[in-house]
Design a protein around this motif. Sequence first.
Motif, PDB file in Angstrom:
ATOM      1  N   VAL A 130       0.883  -0.946   0.023  1.00  0.00           N
ATOM      2  CA  VAL A 130       0.119   0.040   0.056  1.00  0.00           C
ATOM      3  C   VAL A 130       0.686   1.130  -0.236  1.00  0.00           C
ATOM      4  O   VAL A 130       0.503   1.993  -1.036  1.00  0.00           O
ATOM      5  CB  VAL A 130      -0.825  -0.039   1.186  1.00  0.00           C
ATOM      6  CG1 VAL A 130      -1.841   1.696   1.228  1.00  0.00           C
ATOM      7  CG2 VAL A 130      -2.001  -1.167   0.984  1.00  0.00           C
ATOM      8  N   VAL A 131       1.829   1.268   0.549  1.00  0.00           N
ATOM      9  CA  VAL A 131       2.792   1.830   0.610  1.00  0.00           C
ATOM     10  C   VAL A 131       3.207   2.594  -0.893  1.00  0.00           C
ATOM     11  O   VAL A 131       4.011   3.466  -0.905  1.00  0.00           O
ATOM     12  CB  VAL A 131       3.724   2.397   2.209  1.00  0.00           C
ATOM     13  CG1 VAL A 131       4.853   3.521   1.665  1.00  0.00           C
ATOM     14  CG2 VAL A 131       3.450   2.574   3.165  1.00  0.00           C
ATOM     15  N   ALA A 132       3.974   1.208  -1.255  1.00  0.00           N
ATOM     16  CA  ALA A 132       4.643   1.785  -2.256  1.00  0.00           C
ATOM     17  C   ALA A 132       3.379   2.238  -3.204  1.00  0.00           C
ATOM     18  O   ALA A 132       3.657   3.612  -4.233  1.00  0.00           O
ATOM     19  CB  ALA A 132       5.122   0.186  -3.021  1.00  0.00           C
ATOM     20  N   GLU A 133       2.315   1.505  -3.411  1.00  0.00           N
ATOM     21  CA  GLU A 133       1.160   2.091  -4.493  1.00  0.00           C
ATOM     22  C   GLU A 133       1.244   3.792  -3.862  1.00  0.00           C
ATOM     23  O   GLU A 133       0.903   4.540  -4.938  1.00  0.00           O
ATOM     24  CB  GLU A 133       0.410   1.527  -4.563  1.00  0.00           C
ATOM     25  CG  GLU A 133       0.238  -0.365  -4.597  1.00  0.00           C
ATOM     26  CD  GLU A 133      -0.658  -1.250  -5.018  1.00  0.00           C
ATOM     27  OE1 GLU A 133      -2.205   0.058  -4.234  1.00  0.00           O
ATOM     28  OE2 GLU A 133      -1.120  -2.032  -5.295  1.00  0.00           O
ATOM     29  N   ARG A 134       0.780   4.135  -3.017  1.00  0.00           N
ATOM     30  CA  ARG A 134       0.416   5.225  -2.551  1.00  0.00           C
ATOM     31  C   ARG A 134       2.087   6.641  -3.082  1.00  0.00           C
ATOM     32  O   ARG A 134       2.274   6.637  -3.414  1.00  0.00           O
ATOM     33  CB  ARG A 134       1.082   5.627  -1.823  1.00  0.00           C
ATOM     34  CG  ARG A 134      -0.228   7.183  -0.340  1.00  0.00           C
ATOM     35  CD  ARG A 134       1.035   7.456   1.501  1.00  0.00           C
ATOM     36  NE  ARG A 134       2.736   6.998   1.075  1.00  0.00           N
ATOM     37  CZ  ARG A 134       2.594   6.769   2.055  1.00  0.00           C
ATOM     38  NH1 ARG A 134       2.090   7.177   3.457  1.00  0.00           N
ATOM     39  NH2 ARG A 134       3.865   6.058   2.238  1.00  0.00           N
ATOM     40  N   ASP A 135       2.963   5.977  -2.472  1.00  0.00           N
ATOM     41  CA  ASP A 135       4.383   6.750  -3.681  1.00  0.00           C
ATOM     42  C   ASP A 135       4.649   6.369  -4.388  1.00  0.00           C
ATOM     43  O   ASP A 135       4.907   8.123  -5.122  1.00  0.00           O
ATOM     44  CB  ASP A 135       5.802   6.158  -2.955  1.00  0.00           C
ATOM     45  CG  ASP A 135       5.824   6.430  -1.302  1.00  0.00           C
ATOM     46  OD1 ASP A 135       4.762   6.690  -0.188  1.00  0.00           O
ATOM     47  OD2 ASP A 135       6.402   5.265  -0.907  1.00  0.00           O
ATOM     48  N   ALA A 136       4.321   5.551  -5.779  1.00  0.00           N
ATOM     49  CA  ALA A 136       4.207   5.357  -6.754  1.00  0.00           C
ATOM     50  C   ALA A 136       3.060   6.447  -7.810  1.00  0.00           C
ATOM     51  O   ALA A 136       2.864   7.475  -8.537  1.00  0.00           O
ATOM     52  CB  ALA A 136       3.860   4.312  -7.650  1.00  0.00           C
ATOM     53  N   ALA A 137       1.373   6.609  -6.722  1.00  0.00           N
ATOM     54  CA  ALA A 137       1.097   7.608  -7.109  1.00  0.00           C
ATOM     55  C   ALA A 137       1.164   9.165  -7.219  1.00  0.00           C
ATOM     56  O   ALA A 137       0.541   9.957  -7.873  1.00  0.00           O
ATOM     57  CB  ALA A 137      -0.540   6.715  -6.487  1.00  0.00           C
ATOM     58  N   LEU A 138       1.521   9.255  -5.625  1.00  0.00           N
ATOM     59  CA  LEU A 138       1.541  10.325  -5.147  1.00  0.00           C
ATOM     60  C   LEU A 138       3.535  11.471  -6.149  1.00  0.00           C
ATOM     61  O   LEU A 138       3.084  11.903  -6.475  1.00  0.00           O
ATOM     62  CB  LEU A 138       2.688  10.830  -4.045  1.00  0.00           C
ATOM     63  CG  LEU A 138       1.157  10.547  -2.902  1.00  0.00           C
ATOM     64  CD1 LEU A 138       1.787  10.127  -1.466  1.00  0.00           C
ATOM     65  CD2 LEU A 138       0.466  11.634  -3.101  1.00  0.00           C
ATOM     66  N   ALA A 139       3.907  10.786  -6.763  1.00  0.00           N
ATOM     67  CA  ALA A 139       5.130  10.757  -7.591  1.00  0.00           C
ATOM     68  C   ALA A 139       4.436  11.344  -8.929  1.00  0.00           C
ATOM     69  O   ALA A 139       4.740  11.877  -9.194  1.00  0.00           O
ATOM     70  CB  ALA A 139       6.004   9.591  -7.539  1.00  0.00           C
ATOM     71  N   ASP A 140       3.147  10.074  -9.539  1.00  0.00           N
ATOM     72  CA  ASP A 140       2.949  10.603 -10.600  1.00  0.00           C
ATOM     73  C   ASP A 140       2.128  11.921 -10.709  1.00  0.00           C
ATOM     74  O   ASP A 140       2.272  12.668 -11.996  1.00  0.00           O
ATOM     75  CB  ASP A 140       2.210   9.747 -11.330  1.00  0.00           C
ATOM     76  CG  ASP A 140       2.258   8.009 -11.403  1.00  0.00           C
ATOM     77  OD1 ASP A 140       3.471   8.329 -11.263  1.00  0.00           O
ATOM     78  OD2 ASP A 140       1.748   6.809 -11.800  1.00  0.00           O
ATOM     79  N   LEU A 141       0.907  12.520  -9.541  1.00  0.00           N
ATOM     80  CA  LEU A 141       0.606  13.772  -9.362  1.00  0.00           C
ATOM     81  C   LEU A 141       0.996  14.580  -9.342  1.00  0.00           C
ATOM     82  O   LEU A 141       1.137  15.457  -9.517  1.00  0.00           O
ATOM     83  CB  LEU A 141      -0.333  13.214  -8.141  1.00  0.00           C
ATOM     84  CG  LEU A 141      -1.802  12.000  -8.406  1.00  0.00           C
ATOM     85  CD1 LEU A 141      -2.317  11.677  -6.521  1.00  0.00           C
ATOM     86  CD2 LEU A 141      -2.449  12.528  -9.356  1.00  0.00           C
ATOM     87  N   GLU A 142       2.327  14.484  -8.473  1.00  0.00           N
ATOM     88  CA  GLU A 142       3.700  15.366  -8.162  1.00  0.00           C
ATOM     89  C   GLU A 142       4.033  15.754 -10.113  1.00  0.00           C
ATOM     90  O   GLU A 142       4.109  16.727 -10.674  1.00  0.00           O
ATOM     91  CB  GLU A 142       4.870  14.808  -7.293  1.00  0.00           C
ATOM     92  CG  GLU A 142       4.260  15.080  -6.511  1.00  0.00           C
ATOM     93  CD  GLU A 142       5.577  15.264  -5.174  1.00  0.00           C
ATOM     94  OE1 GLU A 142       5.829  14.055  -5.599  1.00  0.00           O
ATOM     95  OE2 GLU A 142       5.111  14.490  -4.074  1.00  0.00           O
ATOM     96  N   ALA A 143       3.837  15.197 -10.907  1.00  0.00           N
ATOM     97  CA  ALA A 143       4.628  15.135 -11.932  1.00  0.00           C
ATOM     98  C   ALA A 143       3.763  15.416 -13.109  1.00  0.00           C
ATOM     99  O   ALA A 143       3.955  16.411 -13.747  1.00  0.00           O
ATOM    100  CB  ALA A 143       5.132  13.569 -13.138  1.00  0.00           C
TER     101      ALA A 143
END
Length: 151
Positions: free
Chosen positions: A39-52
């Motif tokens: 869940v943490v990995a998915e959250r971090d990936a989603a947040l990185a995509d949103l930041e980009a």
Amino acid sequence: MAELAAARDRLDAEEAERRRREDEAFERYARADAEAAQVVAERDAALADLEAQSRRVSDDADAGLGEIEQRQREILAELNRPGRKVDDLAAMFGLAVKRVRTLLRQARPPAGAAATAAAPQARAANDTAQQAPTADAGDTPAPDAADQTPA
């Protein structure tokens, strides 16, 4: 002695059952820990995509606003060239006089660019003057108003 052996067997069986329950609990905990990591990995990936995506949207908006501001500067300079006063422009567009002056200053080419652009024209004029017969000072045309930068 049989009673003692039976009590020991009962305690051993209870200990084995407790151990089995602990092992089962450890396995459940390990699965939950792995799920949490996922869940943490998915959250971090989603947040990185949103930041980009946010950076791209912001950069696109900044570029668009920069182009619009450049057009606004050019329009203000165009209106200022024929003699429209800075105060008039500020009143017409609802801008502070200081902002209009800043925009007009930004619309001017840099001093180095103006000198560089003027150098070939000056050389061509100099060459023409050397080849043409001398004329009276009254025969020289006045500089074009479009070539002058606004004050």
